[in-house]
Design an enzyme around this catalytic site. Sequence first.
Site, PDB file in Angstrom:
ATOM      1  N   GLU A  47      35.183  93.615  21.101  1.00  0.00           N
ATOM      2  CA  GLU A  47      35.149  93.781  22.500  1.00  0.00           C
ATOM      3  C   GLU A  47      36.218  93.340  23.537  1.00  0.00           C
ATOM      4  OE1 GLU A  47      31.924  90.960  23.140  1.00  0.00           O
ATOM      5  OE2 GLU A  47      33.284  89.739  24.228  1.00  0.00           O
ATOM      6  N   SER A  96      24.643  87.381  21.881  1.00  0.00           N
ATOM      7  CA  SER A  96      25.317  86.170  21.145  1.00  0.00           C
ATOM      8  C   SER A  96      26.867  86.379  21.028  1.00  0.00           C
ATOM      9  CB  SER A  96      24.607  85.414  19.977  1.00  0.00           C
ATOM     10  OG  SER A  96      23.703  84.530  20.288  1.00  0.00           O
ATOM     11  N   ARG A  97      27.158  87.055  19.603  1.00  0.00           N
ATOM     12  CA  ARG A  97      28.493  87.216  19.368  1.00  0.00           C
ATOM     13  C   ARG A  97      28.285  88.825  18.653  1.00  0.00           C
ATOM     14  NH1 ARG A  97      29.642  84.372  22.499  1.00  0.00           N
ATOM     15  NH2 ARG A  97      31.103  82.887  22.960  1.00  0.00           N
ATOM     16  N   HIS A 118      29.592  91.784  28.043  1.00  0.00           N
ATOM     17  CA  HIS A 118      29.473  90.342  27.920  1.00  0.00           C
ATOM     18  C   HIS A 118      29.102  89.725  29.311  1.00  0.00           C
ATOM     19  CE1 HIS A 118      31.138  86.997  25.117  1.00  0.00           C
ATOM     20  NE2 HIS A 118      30.173  86.617  25.999  1.00  0.00           N
ATOM     21  N   ASP A 123      24.770  92.984  24.596  1.00  0.00           N
ATOM     22  CA  ASP A 123      25.998  92.414  25.506  1.00  0.00           C
ATOM     23  C   ASP A 123      27.297  91.912  24.867  1.00  0.00           C
ATOM     24  OD1 ASP A 123      26.461  91.394  28.455  1.00  0.00           O
ATOM     25  OD2 ASP A 123      26.324  89.370  27.468  1.00  0.00           O
ATOM     26  N   ASP A 155      15.321  79.177  12.669  1.00  0.00           N
ATOM     27  CA  ASP A 155      16.285  78.549  12.921  1.00  0.00           C
ATOM     28  C   ASP A 155      17.073  77.912  11.726  1.00  0.00           C
ATOM     29  OD1 ASP A 155      18.089  76.260  14.072  1.00  0.00           O
ATOM     30  OD2 ASP A 155      17.699  77.191  15.825  1.00  0.00           O
ATOM     31  N   PRO A 158      24.871  81.031  16.625  1.00  0.00           N
ATOM     32  CA  PRO A 158      26.272  81.031  16.828  1.00  0.00           C
ATOM     33  C   PRO A 158      26.816  81.928  15.553  1.00  0.00           C
ATOM     34  CG  PRO A 158      25.790  79.037  15.842  1.00  0.00           C
ATOM     35  CD  PRO A 158      24.605  79.576  16.282  1.00  0.00           C
TER      36      PRO A 158
HETATM   37  P1  NAI Z   1      22.887  76.193  20.959  1.00  0.00           P
HETATM   38  O1  NAI Z   1      23.839  75.530  20.251  1.00  0.00           O
HETATM   39  O2  NAI Z   1      22.077  75.474  21.874  1.00  0.00           O
HETATM   40  O3  NAI Z   1      21.742  77.023  19.624  1.00  0.00           O
HETATM   41  C1  NAI Z   1      21.962  77.883  18.726  1.00  0.00           C
HETATM   42  C2  NAI Z   1      21.234  77.570  17.677  1.00  0.00           C
HETATM   43  O4  NAI Z   1      21.444  78.384  16.639  1.00  0.00           O
HETATM   44  C3  NAI Z   1      20.857  76.357  17.399  1.00  0.00           C
HETATM   45  O5  NAI Z   1      19.320  75.897  17.335  1.00  0.00           O
HETATM   46  C4  NAI Z   1      21.085  76.144  15.756  1.00  0.00           C
HETATM   47  O6  NAI Z   1      20.361  75.290  15.103  1.00  0.00           O
HETATM   48  C5  NAI Z   1      21.036  77.734  15.339  1.00  0.00           C
HETATM   49  N1  NAI Z   1      21.648  78.184  14.276  1.00  0.00           N
HETATM   50  C6  NAI Z   1      22.872  77.489  13.871  1.00  0.00           C
HETATM   51  N2  NAI Z   1      23.061  78.291  12.654  1.00  0.00           N
HETATM   52  C7  NAI Z   1      22.113  79.207  12.323  1.00  0.00           C
HETATM   53  C8  NAI Z   1      21.899  80.005  11.328  1.00  0.00           C
HETATM   54  N3  NAI Z   1      22.710  80.383  10.427  1.00  0.00           N
HETATM   55  N4  NAI Z   1      20.557  80.776  11.538  1.00  0.00           N
HETATM   56  C9  NAI Z   1      19.719  80.623  12.459  1.00  0.00           C
HETATM   57  N5  NAI Z   1      20.113  79.727  13.438  1.00  0.00           N
HETATM   58  C10 NAI Z   1      20.964  78.868  13.533  1.00  0.00           C
HETATM   59  O7  NAI Z   1      23.557  77.587  21.627  1.00  0.00           O
HETATM   60  P2  NAI Z   1      23.242  78.401  22.926  1.00  0.00           P
HETATM   61  O8  NAI Z   1      23.761  77.723  24.024  1.00  0.00           O
HETATM   62  O9  NAI Z   1      21.621  78.740  22.770  1.00  0.00           O
HETATM   63  O10 NAI Z   1      23.967  79.562  22.748  1.00  0.00           O
HETATM   64  C11 NAI Z   1      23.486  80.689  21.551  1.00  0.00           C
HETATM   65  C12 NAI Z   1      24.663  81.538  21.462  1.00  0.00           C
HETATM   66  O11 NAI Z   1      24.695  82.369  22.641  1.00  0.00           O
HETATM   67  C13 NAI Z   1      26.245  81.034  21.193  1.00  0.00           C
HETATM   68  O12 NAI Z   1      26.606  80.647  20.071  1.00  0.00           O
HETATM   69  C14 NAI Z   1      27.029  82.107  22.045  1.00  0.00           C
HETATM   70  O13 NAI Z   1      27.498  82.792  20.899  1.00  0.00           O
HETATM   71  C15 NAI Z   1      26.036  82.944  22.781  1.00  0.00           C
HETATM   72  N6  NAI Z   1      26.483  83.040  24.232  1.00  0.00           N
HETATM   73  C16 NAI Z   1      26.553  84.068  24.898  1.00  0.00           C
HETATM   74  C17 NAI Z   1      26.949  84.331  26.230  1.00  0.00           C
HETATM   75  C18 NAI Z   1      26.942  85.548  26.955  1.00  0.00           C
HETATM   76  O14 NAI Z   1      27.497  85.573  28.153  1.00  0.00           O
HETATM   77  N7  NAI Z   1      26.660  86.555  26.169  1.00  0.00           N
HETATM   78  C19 NAI Z   1      27.059  82.916  27.069  1.00  0.00           C
HETATM   79  C20 NAI Z   1      26.722  81.773  26.366  1.00  0.00           C
HETATM   80  C21 NAI Z   1      26.283  81.726  25.039  1.00  0.00           C
END
Ligand code: NAI
Length: 347
Positions: free
Chosen positions: A264, A234-235, A296, A259, A174, A207
Amino acid sequence: MKKIIFFDAKPYDQEFFDRANAKHGYEIKYISNRLSADTAPLAAGYDAVCAFVNDDLSAPVVDILYNNGIRMIAMRCAGYNNVDLKAVFGRIHVGRVPAYSPYAVAEHAVALIMALNRKTHKAYNRTRDSNFALGGLLGFDLHGKTAGIIGTGKIGQVLAGILKGFGLRVLAFDRFPKTDWAAGAGVEYVPLEELYRQSDIISLHCPLTPETEYMINAASLAQMKDGVMLINTSRGALIQTQDLIDALKSGKAGFAGLDVYEEEDGYFFEDRSSEVLTDDVLARLFTFPNVLVTAHQAFFTKEALSNIAETTLSNLDVFFRGESMANEICYRCSKDSCPRQQKGKCF
Ligand code: NAI
């Protein structure tokens, strides 16, 4: 009674929002069309707009909404990369749902891992066809293997806990390590190269940013174990898809559970089953038996939809009461450069 117009509304949106709205009391109009320059004039006469990930909130659409009296857009999602934050700044407030269920997404990542490993998707079809042979279904024990989690925020942390329960060793990377959590969870932070080198399964939970775009590419894949399993909930643009396809062809990558997909938009969330698939990259992915694509749907649980509906309507309540909105998205706040440090009261 305040009137809200919902764009790109699906039957499941209506079900969960109608239920949550019982205690908020809005008059809601659900429109199945996406928000665009063509559909934006429909917002005339409404007090707010509710939009989703594939709605067009570019500057021209924002102008139409503003000129039709809209001062609040309630995004019923976490992401806001489709909102032109400069165009809305000082004119229209935008709220979002920052988190709805990290469990939903982490559990879906596990579902992809389990299905790819034990080939449940193939077994389902085989037994339906009275084929009870086991050839080709050989899996491996998760116990004792090593998983690498990139991004240990809300979702990554939940996934780490589940995988520890399976008896995996969990490595993590991270940009902002949560060392106290890792110590308590028995997770080891390692440099990215080390995570690539040691992991049997790699799951992406960071993200999409300029820094993480295409982080999974030919160079990073080359550092991974032969036969590595890649999971992306994630994306899509975290992965250079053509490089992944090359790695799947050579056997460097053993499995991919996706996913999300970079292109998409236009496919995911829609039924296109009677049309010709024109995306050759997506079509190529579908030819691999060791690739599982879901549209997704990681977030798609009853709990998450309830949370989305409740938070979206609460954001609207806060706006209509004229209060500061904790879930406001603002051009300056998003850049952490709000001179007044008053999130939600930027204008
Ligand atoms: P969050 O904000 O709680 O966690 C993201 C983590 O990534 C943080 O710990 C941050 O420090 C870390 N991070 C940021 N830049 C980074 C980098 N360059 N290298 C490594 N780590 C880095 O977000 P959460 O809620 O855990 O969501 C994560 C991702 O899941 C979202 O960004 C979104 O793209 C995706 N998502 C997908 C969904 C789906 O239905 N497939 C639904 C909700 C979120």
